[in-house]
Design an enzyme around this catalytic site. Structure first.
Site, PDB file in Angstrom:
ATOM      1  CG  ASP A  17     -14.309   5.493   3.296  1.00  0.00           C
ATOM      2  OD1 ASP A  17     -14.744   4.344   3.133  1.00  0.00           O
ATOM      3  OD2 ASP A  17     -13.108   5.735   3.546  1.00  0.00           O
ATOM      4  NE  ARG A  55      -4.082  -1.874   0.104  1.00  0.00           N
ATOM      5  CZ  ARG A  55      -5.189  -1.837   0.848  1.00  0.00           C
ATOM      6  NH1 ARG A  55      -5.389  -0.823   1.672  1.00  0.00           N
ATOM      7  NH2 ARG A  55      -6.080  -2.793   0.784  1.00  0.00           N
TER       8      ARG A  55
END
Length: 272
Positions: free
Chosen positions: A140, A34
């Site tokens: 989110d 990531r």
């Protein structure tokens, strides 16, 4: 090559502090995969690129860069109508029950919505059922994924992940090499940044999708999040969890609803 223990411990602590998500042993590969794109953006390549990137971030803590690190580790994979049985349950079981008792507009909350496929799938499900009196709030932690969700623009590859062809034609229009949500669908869904560790958005909500989220937290944090969600729901409203999640050991006050479509619970305090 995996990241160093020092890098992993720092990133895991940062993510835990900012989001309460636990990155336990064995997740080093996730940190490396990531954060590698962020390292490349700074010209760092090679086996130790992520270690060098994290050292650089730690030397000069930039709030924006720290946020990018957290968002990179907390953004999850998504697709259209993921675990499709849940949407079938919404259409065939939950919606008729709600409509029998509530004549007004329905309010639905899609928590941890990522790039928007879930809330748009919810809205499409209701529209396909002939329901027009509803709104969906999608939230989110990541501002980056919310930006794409708000634009409602997706590549062909993203569209191919679970979206039935008839719905593609009805609810999307060509936008260059990709697709964009049509206005009729877009105006049904609103987006806002929200951390599940904080006060929930203003309710009350008739249905909350909190799917594939609780699995990332410890039991104490799960209980805190569910308590906040409960306060934002209408009595007797429905909570839909992910296929591998349940309320067992978290909050026994919720009533398990027998439906084909995964874990669905009714909030205490009323019967829809």
């Amino acid at each position: 090559m995996s990241v160093s223990a020092q890098t992993f411990d720092y990133v895991a602590d940062l993510v835990r502090t900012r989001s309460a998500i636990q990155l336990g042993p064995g997740k080093e590969y996730l940190v490396e995969s990531r954060l590698a794109p962020l390292a490349r953006e700074r010209g760092m390549v090679g086996p130790a690129a992520v270690d060098a990137y994290v050292r650089d971030v730690r030397r000069g803590p930039d709030r924006g860069e720290l946020t990018r690190v957290v968002e990179a580790l907390t953004t999850n994979e998504t697709s259209w109508f993921r675990d499709s049985a849940a949407f079938g349950a919404l259409r065939t079981h939950l919606l008729p029950g709600l409509r029998a008792q509530r004549p007004g507009p329905l309010r639905i909350w899609s928590a941890a919505c990522s790039t928007g496929q879930e809330p748009y799938s919810i809205a499409m499900t209701l529209l396909e059922a002939g329901e027009t009196r509803f709104s969906v709030l999608a939230t989110d932690l990541s501002t980056a994924v919310l930006a794409q969700a708000t634009r409602g623009e997706y590549s062909q590859l993203e569209m191919n992940r679970g979206l039935p062809a008839p719905m593609l034609v009805r609810h999307f229009a060509r936008a260059g090499a990709g697709w964009a949500v049509k206005d009729e669908l877009r105006r049904r869904v609103g987006f806002a940044q929200h951390n599940l560790l904080q006060r929930p958005p203003p309710g009350p909500f008739d249905v909350v999708f909190l799917r594939n989220v609780l699995i990332y937290f410890d039991t104490t944090t799960k209980r805190d999040i569910v308590a906040r969600v409960r306060r934002a729901m209408r009595p007797g409203g429905f909570l839909i969890l992910g296929a591998a999640e349940s309320m067992v050991g978290i909050d026994d006050a919720w009533e398990r609803v027998t439906v084909t479509g995964g874990p669905v619970y009714r909030a205490p305090g009323g019967t829809p």
